[in-house]
Motif scaffolding. Structure first.
Motif, mmCIF file in Angstrom:
data_model
loop_
_atom_site.group_PDB
_atom_site.id
_atom_site.type_symbol
_atom_site.label_atom_id
_atom_site.label_comp_id
_atom_site.label_asym_id
_atom_site.label_seq_id
_atom_site.Cartn_x
_atom_site.Cartn_y
_atom_site.Cartn_z
ATOM 1 N N ARG A 91 41.636 1.441 23.456
ATOM 2 C CA ARG A 91 43.093 1.422 23.625
ATOM 3 C C ARG A 91 43.764 0.508 22.603
ATOM 4 O O ARG A 91 44.845 0.814 22.103
ATOM 5 N N SER A 112 42.136 6.454 36.677
ATOM 6 C CA SER A 112 42.199 4.991 36.627
ATOM 7 C C SER A 112 42.134 4.447 35.206
ATOM 8 O O SER A 112 42.530 3.294 34.972
ATOM 9 N N ARG A 114 43.709 5.886 32.685
ATOM 10 C CA ARG A 114 44.931 6.365 32.015
ATOM 11 C C ARG A 114 44.617 7.298 30.835
ATOM 12 O O ARG A 114 44.958 7.024 29.691
ATOM 13 N N ASP A 116 44.577 10.657 28.281
ATOM 14 C CA ASP A 116 45.607 11.463 27.628
ATOM 15 C C ASP A 116 45.487 12.935 28.002
ATOM 16 O O ASP A 116 46.386 13.715 27.731
ATOM 17 N N VAL A 151 50.017 14.136 33.322
ATOM 18 C CA VAL A 151 48.828 14.116 32.472
ATOM 19 C C VAL A 151 48.409 15.562 32.199
ATOM 20 O O VAL A 151 48.244 16.346 33.131
#
Length: 202
Positions: A91, A112, A114, A116, A151
Motif C-alpha cells: 500500500r 479487511s 481493502r 481494489d 468494490v
C-alpha cells in the motif's frame, strides 16, 4: 472505484499480452506457474513492455515482491498468498490489489485488506485446476455484489462468451477467463467478441 475493462483475460505468457492487448483487451492478468528466477523475471518484463505499448493494465499474479521491484502497479493474490504478503509495503508503494474469494469467510478476510477488486469463483465448473469449492452459480454474484458495495466484483471460473452477459446481469462488474481466450482458435477475434457482448450488456 472501477476497473479499466469489463473483460479480464488471464494468460500464462507475455506473448498473450501482446496479442490480446493488440486486439483491445485493457485488463490482463499474467499468471506464470512454471518459471523461476531469470526466466520468470524476463517473462514478466516482456509482459510489462507489451502492456505499456498497448495501454493494458497488467495484473501480476502472486509475485508482489517482483511487482514492487519492477514498478508493476497491480497484483492478484489468493487467500493463501495473503498470509505472507507485506500489505503495508504494498500500500505504501501504491500497489493495487485483487483478491480471490470462494466463501463468506474468505470474503470477510478479503474485504479487511481493502482490495481494489474481489474475484468470486468458480461460477461454473472449471477444467483448469481442481477446486475444493462447488460452483458458485450466477445467483451468488448478486449476493456478493450486495456485500462488497463499491468494490468491483470479478466473476471467474468456467466463463465463456455465451455466459459472460449473464454474469454481468447478475451483479459482476467484470468477467474473467483463461481458456476461452488462449485456447480459442481465434484469440484476437474472441477478445473483440467479448468486448461486444459486455458493451451490449452495459
Amino acid at each position: 472505484m472501477s476497473l479499466p475493462s469489463r473483460i479480464y483475460p488471464i494468460v500464462d505468457r507475455a506473448n498473450w499480452v501482446e496479442r490480446l492487448g493488440g486486439a483491445g483487451a485493457r485488463l490482463i492478468q499474467l499468471r506464470v506457474k512454471d518459471l523461476q528466477g531469470d526466466a520468470l523475471l524476463a517473462e514478466i518484463r516482456a509482459a510489462r513492455a507489451h502492456a505499456d505499448r498497448h495501454g493494458v493494465c497488467l495484473v501480476l499474479n502472486d509475485y508482489w515482491r517482483i511487482a514492487l521491484d519492477e514498478g508493476i502497479g497491480f497484483v492478484h493474490l489468493g487467500q493463501e498468498d495473503l498470509d505472507g504478503a507485506d500489505l503495508t509495503a504494498m500500500r505504501a508503494a501504491g500497489l493495487q490489489l485483487g483478491v480471490s474469494t470462494h466463501s463468506a469467510a474468505e470474503l470477510d478476510r478479503a474485504l479487511s485488506v481493502r482490495p481494489d477488486y474481489i474475484a468470486l469463483g468458480p461460477v461454473w465448473p472449471t477444467r483448469l485446476k481442481q477446486m475444493p469449492w462447488a460452483p458458485q452459480g450466477v445467483e451468488r454474484l448478486g449476493e456478493w455484489k450486495a456485500l462488497v458495495g463499491d468494490v468491483p466484483l470479478v466473476a471467474i471460473g468456467g466463463i465463456t462468451l455465451a455466459r459472460a452477459a449473464s454474469c454481468l446481469a447478475a451483479g459482476a462488474d467484470c468477467v474473467s477467463a483463461v481458456s476461452d481466450f488462449i485456447a480459442h482458435p481465434d484469440p484476437e477475434g474472441q477478445v473483440r467478441a467479448w468486448l461486444a457482448v459486455t458493451r451490449a450488456a452495459a
